[in-house]
Motif scaffolding. Structure first.
Motif, PDB file in Angstrom:
ATOM      1  N   LYS A 438       0.829  -1.212   0.000  1.00 58.23           N
ATOM      2  CA  LYS A 438       0.000   0.000   0.000  1.00 58.23           C
ATOM      3  C   LYS A 438       0.860   1.258   0.000  1.00 58.23           C
ATOM      4  N   ARG A 442       1.186   4.102  -3.044  1.00 56.77           N
ATOM      5  CA  ARG A 442       0.972   5.529  -2.807  1.00 56.77           C
ATOM      6  C   ARG A 442       2.214   6.334  -3.181  1.00 56.77           C
ATOM      7  N   VAL A 459      -5.634   3.371  -5.208  1.00 52.76           N
ATOM      8  CA  VAL A 459      -4.685   3.077  -4.135  1.00 52.76           C
ATOM      9  C   VAL A 459      -5.396   2.999  -2.784  1.00 52.76           C
ATOM     10  N   ILE A 462      -4.682   6.250   1.651  1.00 52.29           N
ATOM     11  CA  ILE A 462      -3.342   6.062   2.208  1.00 52.29           C
ATOM     12  C   ILE A 462      -2.610   7.401   2.172  1.00 52.29           C
TER      13      ILE A 462
END
Length: 524
Positions: A438, A442, A459, A462
């Protein structure tokens, strides 16, 4: 008994050259496939960290014909990446699929392997031309003397492309210059375009391209029938103009791209200055501190090839009996080495920024040994012995770093995934050094597709923050986050242990380097 220099030269036969090629290819092939396919790092690890922004830009170039990451062009690299994305049918809906990312990285590794095979073949051609046993083994030892080469070779990054795209083209150009008795202006112009295209991989490659043009200039001075000096100078200028145009024409923000180039030249902006609001360079003490920190990872053995090649260049430049071409090659090498070092000390934060010197060392070695007149090779066994020690140190250093990074990446992902599944936070804040899919995605969006809401939504919610600026009460840049703006249903993942009373720690592991927090419930 006196031994003549001729007996020490150890001329290599065609059969011997083929044996050397087979040994080099076998050793490299075994290492490459073990490292990149059987024991590969995940795409979100520390060593693979820069790959995702270039991957996303490549997909965007394939989908829209432009890229947005104008601060790090890498135009030719992303053009090849766009071609791979087209073959693998990567589009806006599946580009964040781990399967597609891994397929892309695997395809690029195969391309890299084929390129390195061609590079070894070109080095063998230089070896034949030099009629010496020493050129190929020394060249290959220089090639892998830096553990950063082992780390980035095969990765979809500019540093990886130094050796898989740029170096084969430059060495093929230098080989062609030495093999032909004459060159037409049309051929010179085609080479200018090729060198300009590969120079777009990263601006720090400019000194090596200048060195290549100095070699052809020296040839034109020695042999007026080869090519006129005016043609060489004009072609060199056109080569860099072509590189700039190629970088700008594919940029979605062409004005920003031009501004970035201007800031580099005028020592302004983020990359023209060493620090925000500061001068072109860091204080001398800080530069030395960063350099020592980087070199210490390989126990300073990186300095050995530097001093060996630098000493050879100084000898060629100031000793008698050298031709004008040899002196030009030596002077150009020293000048371009200093330019490369100046580019590094503007931002001496990572030792990988010195990787361009490995390309320069290898280019100078091939030129010196294949263009120069016969010379004594008495010191070469000692040079090979020293470089073998450097390579062994690089291999051991990289082996330890690779194993450590792979282990940390796996453990940190499992820990974070467990807390995310248990808590189901509204938003996750990742520190800048966290290895997780993750945070990697990002990071990629921030650098490659910063203005694209469509990809940002894929995404998820985040956010990234700088570890050093997290405790600030105000968010003065996009990498700084004010704690007061974080909602109660947020998860904060950092590599530092904070004692802030506004944070409640859920988990901490100093060995893994993971600390997980949630904000304390705000007072009524």
């Amino acid at each position: 008994m006196k031994v003549s220099a001729a007996k020490l030269s150890f001329p290599v036969s065609r059969r011997g050259n083929q044996i050397q090629f087979g040994i080099a290819l076998s050793a490299f092939g075994i290492w490459f496939f073990v490292y990149h396919f059987f024991w590969a790092q995940p795409f979100y690890s520390y060593f693979s960290d820069p790959e995702l922004p270039y991957f996303l830009n490549s997909v965007q170039l394939y989908l829209s014909g432009t890229v947005q990451m104008h601060e790090h062009p890498g135009t030719l690299l992303q053009m090849l990446g766009g071609l791979i994305a087209a073959v693998l049918q990567i589009n806006a809906t599946n580009l964040f699929s781990i399967e597609k990312i891994d397929a892309f990285r695997g395809a690029w590794r195969l391309v890299s392997f084929a390129s390195i095979v061609s590079l070894i073949f070109i080095l063998c051609k230089f070896n034949e031309r030099s009629k010496s046993l020493w050129l190929l083994p020394v060249a290959l030892l220089i090639f892998v003397s830096d553990y950063n080469t082992l780390a980035y070779l095969g990765t979809f990054t500019p540093e990886g492309a130094f050796f898989t795209i740029y170096l084969p083209v430059v060495l093929l150009f230098l080989l062609r210059v030495g093999q032909t008795e004459s060159m037409t202006w049309r051929e010179c112009l085609l080479w200018a375009m090729a060198l300009g295209a590969v120079t777009t991989i990263k601006v720090t490659l400019v000194p090596i391209s200048l060195f290549a043009w100095s070699v052809i200039l020296a040839r034109s001075l020695d042999s007026p029938k080869f090519l006129s000096r005016r043609t060489v100078v004009v072609s060199a200028i056109l080569s860099f103009v072509f590189a700039a145009v190629l970088s700008v024409i594919f940029s979605e923000n062409r004005e920003g791209q031009l501004r970035w180039f201007f800031q580099l030249l005028t020592e302004s902006g983020r990359y023209g200055r060493a620090t925000e609001g500061g001068g072109a360079f860091l204080p001398f003490g800080d530069i030395i501190q960063h350099l020592i920190a980087g070199l210490s990872l390989q126990s300073f053995t990186l300095l050995i090839p530097f001093f060996v090649l630098f000493s050879m260049a100084v000898w060629d430049l100031f000793s008698g009996g050298k031709t004008r071409s040899e002196k030009i090659h030596a002077f150009a090498f020293i000048a371009m080495l200093l330019m490369s070092l100046l580019l590094f000390i503007k931002h001496p934060y990572q030792i990988k920024y010195l990787l361009t010197n490995s390309v320069l060392f290898l280019s100078f070695w091939c030129v010196r040994e294949s263009y120069c007149e016969d010379r004594s090779k008495r010191g070469y066994p000692l040079i090979v012995l020293l470089l073998c020690g450097v390579v062994l140190n690089a291999l051991s250093t990289h082996w330890l770093l690779h194993a450590y990074t792979k282990s940390i990446s796996t453990e940190s992902r499992e820990l974070i995934d467990g807390f995310v599944e248990t808590i189901q936070p509204h938003r996750i804040y990742f520190g800048s050094d966290i290895s997780h899919p993750k945070s990697a995605k990002r990071f990629g969006v921030n650098w490659a597709l910063f203005f694209s809401d469509e990809f940002s939504e894929q995404v998820g919610d985040i956010r990234l923050f700088s570890e050093r600026s997290f405790n600030l009460r105000d968010a003065r840049s996009r990498h700084r986050i004010a704690l007061e703006s974080i909602s109660d249903s947020s998860l904060i993942v950092a590599t530092n242990l904070y004692s802030d009373p506004r944070l409640e720690i859920l988990f901490g592991d100093e060995e893994v380097g993971i600390f997980i927090y949630i904000p304390r419930r705000k007072l009524e």
